[in-house]
Design a protein around this motif. Structure first.
Motif, PDB file in Angstrom:
ATOM      1  N   LEU A   9      14.378   3.225   2.728  1.00 61.83           N
ATOM      2  CA  LEU A   9      12.945   3.089   2.984  1.00 61.83           C
ATOM      3  C   LEU A   9      12.296   2.162   1.966  1.00 61.83           C
ATOM      4  N   LYS A  10      12.712   2.287   0.717  1.00 61.74           N
ATOM      5  CA  LYS A  10      12.189   1.409  -0.333  1.00 61.74           C
ATOM      6  C   LYS A  10      12.542  -0.040  -0.038  1.00 61.74           C
ATOM      7  N   ASP A  11      13.791  -0.286   0.373  1.00 63.66           N
ATOM      8  CA  ASP A  11      14.224  -1.638   0.712  1.00 63.66           C
ATOM      9  C   ASP A  11      13.447  -2.199   1.902  1.00 63.66           C
ATOM     10  N   LEU A  12      13.008  -1.297   2.775  1.00 61.25           N
ATOM     11  CA  LEU A  12      12.254  -1.709   3.960  1.00 61.25           C
ATOM     12  C   LEU A  12      10.838  -2.165   3.600  1.00 61.25           C
ATOM     13  N   GLY A  13      10.336  -1.696   2.458  1.00 60.00           N
ATOM     14  CA  GLY A  13       8.970  -2.030   2.050  1.00 60.00           C
ATOM     15  C   GLY A  13       8.003  -0.881   2.155  1.00 60.00           C
ATOM     16  N   VAL A  14       8.519   0.339   2.341  1.00 61.19           N
ATOM     17  CA  VAL A  14       7.665   1.528   2.382  1.00 61.19           C
ATOM     18  C   VAL A  14       7.090   1.776   0.983  1.00 61.19           C
ATOM     19  N   ILE A  15       5.829   2.194   0.928  1.00 61.10           N
ATOM     20  CA  ILE A  15       5.117   2.430  -0.329  1.00 61.10           C
ATOM     21  C   ILE A  15       5.315   3.883  -0.757  1.00 61.10           C
ATOM     22  N   PHE A  16       5.773   4.080  -1.989  1.00 67.89           N
ATOM     23  CA  PHE A  16       6.030   5.414  -2.517  1.00 67.89           C
ATOM     24  C   PHE A  16       4.817   5.908  -3.316  1.00 67.89           C
TER      25      PHE A  16
ATOM     26  N   GLN B 215       1.354  -0.833  -3.535  1.00 70.59           N
ATOM     27  CA  GLN B 215       2.326  -0.009  -4.230  1.00 70.59           C
ATOM     28  C   GLN B 215       1.866   0.311  -5.654  1.00 70.59           C
ATOM     29  N   GLN B 216       1.293  -0.650  -6.342  1.00 70.03           N
ATOM     30  CA  GLN B 216       0.811  -0.415  -7.696  1.00 70.03           C
ATOM     31  C   GLN B 216      -0.328   0.598  -7.721  1.00 70.03           C
ATOM     32  N   ILE B 217      -1.220   0.511  -6.721  1.00 70.63           N
ATOM     33  CA  ILE B 217      -2.323   1.466  -6.633  1.00 70.63           C
ATOM     34  C   ILE B 217      -1.782   2.888  -6.453  1.00 70.63           C
ATOM     35  N   PHE B 218      -0.728   3.031  -5.655  1.00 68.82           N
ATOM     36  CA  PHE B 218      -0.210   4.359  -5.377  1.00 68.82           C
ATOM     37  C   PHE B 218       0.667   4.906  -6.497  1.00 68.82           C
ATOM     38  N   LEU B 219       1.077   4.055  -7.420  1.00 67.81           N
ATOM     39  CA  LEU B 219       1.831   4.540  -8.568  1.00 67.81           C
ATOM     40  C   LEU B 219       0.907   4.932  -9.711  1.00 67.81           C
ATOM     41  N   THR B 220      -0.390   4.632  -9.593  1.00 64.35           N
ATOM     42  CA  THR B 220      -1.347   4.969 -10.644  1.00 64.35           C
ATOM     43  C   THR B 220      -1.455   6.485 -10.810  1.00 64.35           C
TER      44      THR B 220
ATOM     45  N   ASN C 252       1.089  -5.666   0.082  1.00 58.51           N
ATOM     46  CA  ASN C 252       1.955  -4.501  -0.044  1.00 58.51           C
ATOM     47  C   ASN C 252       2.303  -4.189  -1.496  1.00 58.51           C
ATOM     48  N   GLU C 253       2.534  -5.216  -2.310  1.00 59.31           N
ATOM     49  CA  GLU C 253       2.872  -4.989  -3.713  1.00 59.31           C
ATOM     50  C   GLU C 253       1.688  -4.417  -4.481  1.00 59.31           C
ATOM     51  N   GLN C 254       0.500  -4.925  -4.188  1.00 59.76           N
ATOM     52  CA  GLN C 254      -0.687  -4.389  -4.846  1.00 59.76           C
ATOM     53  C   GLN C 254      -0.952  -2.949  -4.413  1.00 59.76           C
TER      54      GLN C 254
ATOM     55  N   LEU D 100      -5.120   5.601   0.958  1.00 57.08           N
ATOM     56  CA  LEU D 100      -4.769   4.357   1.652  1.00 57.08           C
ATOM     57  C   LEU D 100      -5.999   3.753   2.316  1.00 57.08           C
ATOM     58  N   MET D 101      -6.870   4.577   2.875  1.00 61.28           N
ATOM     59  CA  MET D 101      -8.112   4.070   3.462  1.00 61.28           C
ATOM     60  C   MET D 101      -8.952   3.346   2.410  1.00 61.28           C
ATOM     61  N   VAL D 102      -9.045   3.943   1.221  1.00 57.34           N
ATOM     62  CA  VAL D 102      -9.790   3.311   0.131  1.00 57.34           C
ATOM     63  C   VAL D 102      -9.093   2.046  -0.336  1.00 57.34           C
ATOM     64  N   ALA D 103      -7.772   2.117  -0.524  1.00 56.76           N
ATOM     65  CA  ALA D 103      -7.020   0.973  -1.041  1.00 56.76           C
ATOM     66  C   ALA D 103      -7.085  -0.222  -0.098  1.00 56.76           C
ATOM     67  N   LEU D 104      -7.102   0.027   1.201  1.00 54.64           N
ATOM     68  CA  LEU D 104      -7.148  -1.066   2.177  1.00 54.64           C
ATOM     69  C   LEU D 104      -8.492  -1.788   2.182  1.00 54.64           C
ATOM     70  N   GLU D 105      -9.515  -1.166   1.612  1.00 49.08           N
ATOM     71  CA  GLU D 105     -10.788  -1.858   1.439  1.00 49.08           C
ATOM     72  C   GLU D 105     -10.715  -2.856   0.274  1.00 49.08           C
ATOM     73  N   LEU D 106      -9.690  -2.702  -0.563  1.00 50.36           N
ATOM     74  CA  LEU D 106      -9.525  -3.549  -1.741  1.00 50.36           C
ATOM     75  C   LEU D 106      -8.487  -4.637  -1.543  1.00 50.36           C
TER      76      LEU D 106
END
Length: 322
Positions: free
Chosen positions: A283-290, A317-322, A313-315, A303-309
């Motif tokens: 899943l990680k190799d596919l580009g799924v965000i953890f 992922q960084q938001i979700f690792l915070t 995909n890489e950005q 994700l709704m909030v992050a998509l307003e920003l």
């Protein structure tokens, strides 16, 4: 004495049970009698903002609520805020407020599992505990807190764990960060980091799917065909899904629709551990965000909030690792 706003949105805490056992909204908020007894704790002002059952709450209403709270803090010189809310979606409203509110004043969300005229009603006591917390100097800068049953939880970690028990709100991995006693409010630990993404609206459509044994690809495809902008998957264990849905997830990602992974487990985080088809590594190799421990309903809001920003995909992922 601290000036505390008590803002009502409805829920069981503002309802009464009729002679047939049906619990419904009450025209006059039954908490007013409790508010009168709070004068020794704080100077309380009341805002009857909404009176809806919490299943009627939506992300748009949550954003409007955040705007209302910002306005009241700016215009009324408030020291803290208490929001009363129905328990079904309380954790989602609390978390969304925590994500978008860029104020340091204490914001405490509370509710009740029993209506105002039921034997052992917990609403009045929860309101008193919430006001005590909002008036506490130690609550300043800790983000949005959830207070019920004399426990103080962070909006990020708390979740409803029981359908009817008054001790329903728990933080599975970390526990409460404080307690409320007759003598005061005691914090024993806090979040090491708080994130804030102030947005004015939520315009993206994000869906949430829970995996199950033998899950079919057409379920994912049907959701994808509904015009979504993002998808959250509640995966097995450490982050694994049935192999049959992998091609559908791949198509979503190739269409620039982000897929976010959480675990359907009560505790723990998703990791790219397993390398078989449908495993976390594939899943990680596919580009799924953890994610880092959020449950499905909160990951959807984030994700709704992050998509307003950003839609990168890489950005994301960084938001979700915070």
């Amino acid at each position: 004495m601290k000036k505390i706003l008590v803002l009502h949105t409805g829920g069981t805490i503002a309802m009464q049970e009729d002679e047939h056992g049906a619990v419904t909204p009450n025209l006059v908020n039954p908490l007013y009698s409790t508010i009168e007894s709070l004068s020794s704790i704080a100077s309380v002002v009341v805002d009857d903002y909404l009176n809806i059952p919490s299943p009627h709450m939506t992300p748009s209403l949550m954003v409007d609520l955040a705007k209302r709270l910002k306005e009241r803090v700016q215009n009324d010189s408030l020291d803290g805020i208490v929001v009363t809310h129905g328990t079904d979606t309380l954790e989602e409203t609390a978390y969304l407020l925590d994500l978008v509110l860029n104020i340091e004043n204490p914001v405490v969300v509370t509710g009740a599992m029993r209506s105002s005229n039921e034997l052992g009603s917990d609403g009045p006591h929860n309101l008193i505990s919430a006001v005590k917390t909002a008036a506490s100097d130690e609550a300043y800068g800790k983000g949005v807190l959830v207070v019920l049953n004399d426990e103080i939880h962070t909006a990020k970690n708390v979740t409803k764990t029981h359908s009817s028990n008054i001790a329903t709100f728990q933080s599975p991995q970390y526990g409460p960060i404080g307690i409320v006693t007759k003598r005061g409010v005691n914090f024993h630990h806090t979040l090491s980091h708080r994130e804030c993404h102030p947005v004015d609206s939520l315009t993206k459509k994000v869906s949430l799917l829970k995996t199950y044994a033998g899950m079919e690809a057409d379920i994912v495809e049907a959701v994808a065909d509904a015009g979504i902008n993002g998808l959250v998957i509640e995966a097995f264990g450490q982050g694994n899904v049935p192999p049959a849905i992998m091609p559908a997830l791949d198509r979503l990602i190739k269409k620039q629709i982000p897929v976010v992974l959480v675990s359907r487990c009560y505790s723990g985080v998703v990791q790219d551990t397993y390398g078989y088809d449908g495993g976390g590594r594939t899943l990680k190799d596919l580009g799924v965000i953890f994610t880092n421990g959020l449950n499905g309903q909160k990951a959807r809001l984030k994700l709704m909030v992050a998509l307003e920003l950003t839609t990168d995909n890489e950005q994301l992922q960084q938001i979700f690792l915070t």
